[in-house]
Design an enzyme around this catalytic site. Structure first.
Site: not given
Ligand code: MSP
Length: 673
Positions: A133, A130, A25, A297, A151, A148, A22, A300
């Site tokens: 997480c 969790c 990312h 925030k 979540h 959590c 999304h 879904k």
């Molecule tokens: N897999 C772990 C990271 C391991 S790194 C060794 C993880 N993955 S995740 O799919 O949850 O991605 C997390 C990252 O997505 C966050 O650190 C951030 O960079 C980004 N974001 C996810 N949601 C976000 C927002 N709503 N806003 C901004 N970035 C966020 O954690």
């Protein structure tokens, strides 16, 4: 040749292969891409890494739900992640997957290293876990009912035999790292939180799961009954990727860019693992903030999760990249709204930048048949303008510190200066041909300059400018001026204005109304700020105008009625609490962007103060005053906060900044407003 270049290694977190990517990312990837592109243009050899985190309980559960194997499940998701990168023109050098065999072997090697060092031992773990997480929580970290906080689902009590990593052993070494290398914890606003948590003491962490509870992971090399905890596995991607590409010389990483929720893993676990395995420390972990959408925030259940591919198709790739990095300070939480998007695109891209590129093209065509004239007769104004275009050191400093917004602000200041210059010299009225030649030569140079600076943010736009002006692609080390007689190409309109659909607006109003109903502490944004300037309001003898630094470049002007109670000197440098999400208002003609909290007993007034860094947000038990939606003064008054003389309370719970209670400087018992 490339060996002489300075190496620059930058990474995104590897994203969980357990759903669709999304906007969040995409945001991290875009930010990394902008920096990677900038570093390449400024003489660095860059390695830019991204990828996916594919092991762990969450993936195993999703695969089960879908009735396919874990491997099939993750394989089916990867194309989505790669498509986002491609769509947004992300120039990563490699895409790592943790199911890659070389990665697995690398992680096993690291486990053995830490084990041989005596940093891994067998123990038993019991705790609240969790699944979302992939981690255990302590009870105090959870919401009531062991929910959590991320979540919003209950954690489960788990007990198992597990290998532990001796994190406790690294407490002092970590503190030493933070102290010796303040850059490591970036941006500064998160540093104290991490340092304090480490100072409170570190517990050893479980780094394996028994195969009875989970099989989807990397087998522990010294115990076939266990698989590796997903964070030990995932963090080492930053090294395994270099190893499998034979690029180890890029270590240590220059920047690990991460979202703030995984800052702890990257600034505490990761360096400890590295110390144990005998590697150098990364130079910087930069934690950015979170996006909300129209004040909410992304979730879904609300159905407001933004799909980056769809967004970039609707709004434009470059426009999206620009918006995400220019709307607010990188590091802060930010809010995506259609309205602010339209405003940015219409004012900054279309009016300021697009018009300039188009105007200069038109002038060159009209007066010089599309050839760039030579500059022989430079007036003072042209000399000044040319000089003002030499802003590389400042821009580069902002970029290197990941101050993307500040870099763009600087660029736009220059763009606006050039627009103002055109309006002032009015080329279409200039009679003297030599002067007109010079004016247009300088203007063409300005367009070329801006295209070079904007390229890392908006690569397609830069390419389109180059095409319509026939400019060559250049980096910042080898610059050649445009020769006289250079023929420009065909005109191309860069941006179009966005008109907001009526529907979108009503939706927005609806959501604002809903938001207004939400009162209480959590609807506030209370932030610690330092008073850096106090002056008298020119038209009101009871009012002061304060400048307050909220950290991170956010400096607010606030008009307050404190003049009757404080002298300027008394106020200066106090760390006060600012209501930072109030709708700005004009007080006797002066703009005020927030309020300062003060306690008052109808007779005396005392400032509410904090012993915390600028930018720290105020908490009240488990509540956080970090709202992003703007509120009215009435909304604020509806939240009843009281001063007990010592502490500040909301619903009988003390307000804190970084775990330290707020207080009033004059022991006033009364209301806080
Ligand atoms: N897999 C772990 C990271 C391991 S790194 C060794 C993880 N993955 S995740 O799919 O949850 O991605 C997390 C990252 O997505 C966050 O650190 C951030 O960079 C980004 N974001 C996810 N949601 C976000 C927002 N709503 N806003 C901004 N970035 C966020 O954690």
């Amino acid at each position: 040749m490339s060996d002489n270049k300075k190496k620059f290694y930058i990474t995104t977190p590897i994203f969980y292969a357990s759903g669709k990517p999304h906007l969040g990312h995409a945001y991290t990837s875009i930010a990394c891409d902008v920096l990677a592109r900038w570093k390449r243009k400024t003489g660095h050899e860059v390695f830019f890494l991204t990828g996916t985190d594919e092991h762990g309980q969450k993936v195993a559960e999703k695969a089960k739900e879908n009735k396919i194997s874990e491997q099939e499940y993750v394989d089916s998701l990867i194309p989505n992640f790669k498509k986002v990168l491609e769509t947004l023109n992300i120039t990563n050098d490699f895409f790592i997957r943790t199911t890659n065999e070389q990665h697995k072997a690398f992680v096993q090697k690291m486990l053995s290293l830490c084990y041989e060092k005596g940093d891994i031992y067998l123990g038993e773990y019991e705790g609240l876990y969790c699944v979302g997480c992939e981690r255990y929580y302590t009870q105090t970290e959870l919401l009531e009912g062991n929910i959590c906080p991320d979540h919003k689902k209950p954690c489960v009590q788990m007990k198992e035999e597990s290998y532990f990593f001796k994190l406790s052993k690294y407490q002092d070494k970590l503190l030493e790292l933070f102290e010796k290398n303040p850059q490591f914890l970036s941006p500064n606003q998160h540093a104290n939180e991490i340092i304090n948590r480490v100072k409170e003491g570190l517990r050893d962490i479980s780094i394996s799961r028994n195969k009875k509870t989970l099989t989807w992971g990397i087998e522990i090399p010294f115990d076939k009954n266990h698989v590796t905890y997903v964070w030990f596995d995932a963090l080492f991607n930053y090294l395994s990727a270099l190893d499998m590409n034979e690029k180890m010389e890029f270590w240590p990483a220059d920047v690990h860019l991460v979202g703030k929720e995984i800052n702890w893993f990257h600034t505490v676990y990761w360096p400890a693992f590295l110390m144990s395995a005998g590697f150098e420390m990364p130079k910087k972990v930069f934690a950015h903030g979170w996006w909300t959408v129209e004040g909410h925030k992304m979730s879904k259940s609300l159905g407001n999760v933004l799909d980056p591919i769809q967004l970039s198709e609707e709004l434009g790739k470059d426009q999206l990249r620009y918006y995400l990095l220019s709307i607010g300070t990188f590091g802060d939480d930010l809010n995506f709204t259609k309205e602010s998007f339209a405003e940015k695109i219409n004012n900054e891209l279309n009016n300021d930048f697009g018009n300039l590129v188009s105007r200069v093209h038109t002038l060159l065509t009209k007066y010089f048949g599309g050839s760039v004239p030579s500059a022989e007769k430079l007036d003072k104004e042209e000399v000044e303008l040319t000089m003002s275009l030499n802003f590389f050191p400042d821009f580069d400093a902002h970029m290197s510190a990941l101050r993307f917004k500040e870099a763009l602000d600087l660029l736009w200041e220059k763009i606006r200066t050039v627009n103002a210059y055109i309006n002032k010299v009015e080329p279409w009225k200039i009679q003297d041909t030599k002067r007109l030649e010079s004016v247009l030569s300088v203007l063409t140079f300005a367009v070329q300059t801006f295209a070079r600076y904007i390229e890392c943010f908006m690569p397609e736009t830069a390419q389109r400018i180059r095409k319509q002006y026939n400019f060559e692609e250049q980096d910042f080390s080898s610059f050649t001026a445009i020769p006289a007689g250079h023929k420009i190409g065909e005109k191309d309109n860069l941006f179009s204005k966005i008109t907001l659909e009526k529907k979108a607006e009503t939706k927005k109003e609806d959501s604002e109304k809903k938001e207004e109903k939400k009162t209480g502490f959590a609807s506030l944004n209370l932030t610690v700020g330092e008073i850096i300037e106090v002056s008298e309001h020119p038209d009101a003898e009871k009012l002061f105008i304060e400048k307050i630094d909220l950290g991170n470049g956010d400096i607010r002007q606030i008009v307050s009625g404190l003049r009757a109670y404080y002298t300027k000197e008394e106020m200066l440098h106090k760390k006060v609490i600012v209501v930072a999400n109030l709708k700005p208002a004009k007080l006797r003609g002066v703009r005020s962007e927030g309020m300062i909290l003060a306690a008052d007993d109808e007779e005396h007034v005392g400032l509410v103060l904090a012993d915390a860094e600028r930018g720290t947000q105020i908490s009240c038990g488990k509540l956080q005053a970090n709202a992003t939606t703007r509120i009215t003064v009435d909304d604020f008054f509806a939240v009843e906060m009281k001063s007990t003389g010592k502490e500040i309370h909301y619903e009988n719970t003390a307000l804190t900044a970084n775990k330290k209670a707020l207080y009033t400087d004059r022991n006033i018992v009364g209301n806080v407003r």
